[in-house]
Design an enzyme around this catalytic site. Sequence first.
Site, short mmCIF file in Angstrom:
data_model
loop_
_atom_site.label_atom_id
_atom_site.label_comp_id
_atom_site.label_asym_id
_atom_site.label_seq_id
_atom_site.Cartn_x
_atom_site.Cartn_y
_atom_site.Cartn_z
N HIS A 86 0.84 -1.20 0.00
CA HIS A 86 0.00 0.00 0.00
C HIS A 86 0.88 1.25 0.00
O HIS A 86 2.04 1.21 0.41
CB HIS A 86 -0.90 0.03 1.23
CG HIS A 86 -2.00 -0.97 1.19
ND1 HIS A 86 -3.10 -0.89 2.02
CD2 HIS A 86 -2.20 -2.08 0.42
CE1 HIS A 86 -3.92 -1.90 1.77
NE2 HIS A 86 -3.39 -2.64 0.81
N GLU A 88 0.98 3.82 1.91
CA GLU A 88 1.52 4.19 3.22
C GLU A 88 2.74 3.34 3.57
O GLU A 88 3.74 3.86 4.09
CB GLU A 88 0.46 4.01 4.32
CG GLU A 88 -0.77 4.86 4.13
CD GLU A 88 -1.90 4.15 3.38
OE1 GLU A 88 -3.07 4.41 3.71
OE2 GLU A 88 -1.61 3.34 2.47
N CYS A 116 -6.13 1.94 5.89
CA CYS A 116 -6.75 0.70 6.33
C CYS A 116 -6.13 0.30 7.67
O CYS A 116 -5.20 0.95 8.17
CB CYS A 116 -6.54 -0.39 5.29
SG CYS A 116 -4.82 -0.95 5.17
N CYS A 119 -2.25 -0.33 7.50
CA CYS A 119 -1.47 0.91 7.39
C CYS A 119 -1.58 1.76 8.65
O CYS A 119 -0.60 2.35 9.09
CB CYS A 119 -1.90 1.68 6.15
SG CYS A 119 -1.53 0.78 4.62
#
Length: 197
Positions: A86, A88, A116, A119
């Site tokens: 992801h 992040e 999410c 993260c």
Amino acid sequence: MNRPRIVPGGATPRSGQGSGGGGGAADGNPPESSDEDERWMRLALDEAMRAAEAGEVPVGAVVVLDGRLLGRGHNRTEATHDPTAHAEIMAIGAASTALGDWRLSGADIYVTLEPCSMCAGAIQLGRFRRVIFGPRDPKFGACGSVLNVVEAPRLNHQVGVVEGVLAEESRFALRQFFRRLRQSGRETASGDPFESE
């Protein structure tokens, strides 16, 4: 334009809080949203556009410490076949490498969509000062929408939250991306976070 909602680290859960709240650096709370926040969020949006160009869900992130860009990233889950790739996580990894430390105390992370749970956990474990994001994610958001990992009082560190910074720009990019996917007959595992809107 909708003003961002600011919640300082360690604040009570967001049941019905409106915009504002949060103090300045002098009282120990993270500073409120500013033009500087919009400047850094525009860099995160640039990263989101890079993701979209690569066929990834357009989410971007940048990590900033003392006015210096430490790391940037965008979603790479499709390219890497890695569910943890992801935006992040990519930005946090780059920032940790640049700093030579996993502790990112005092750093801020700007993300084009509410993080999410994975993260948000990385942001909490990295001991960030603030997480600044665009729109809430009503399906997976873990900074106040579905869960609130970053402000959980039982954890050893709470992260300040600023939401709504350039939210419309982020939402537009995500909607355009998912619209194109639907038109081409494809869909991603995560799906459009705003399909019910």
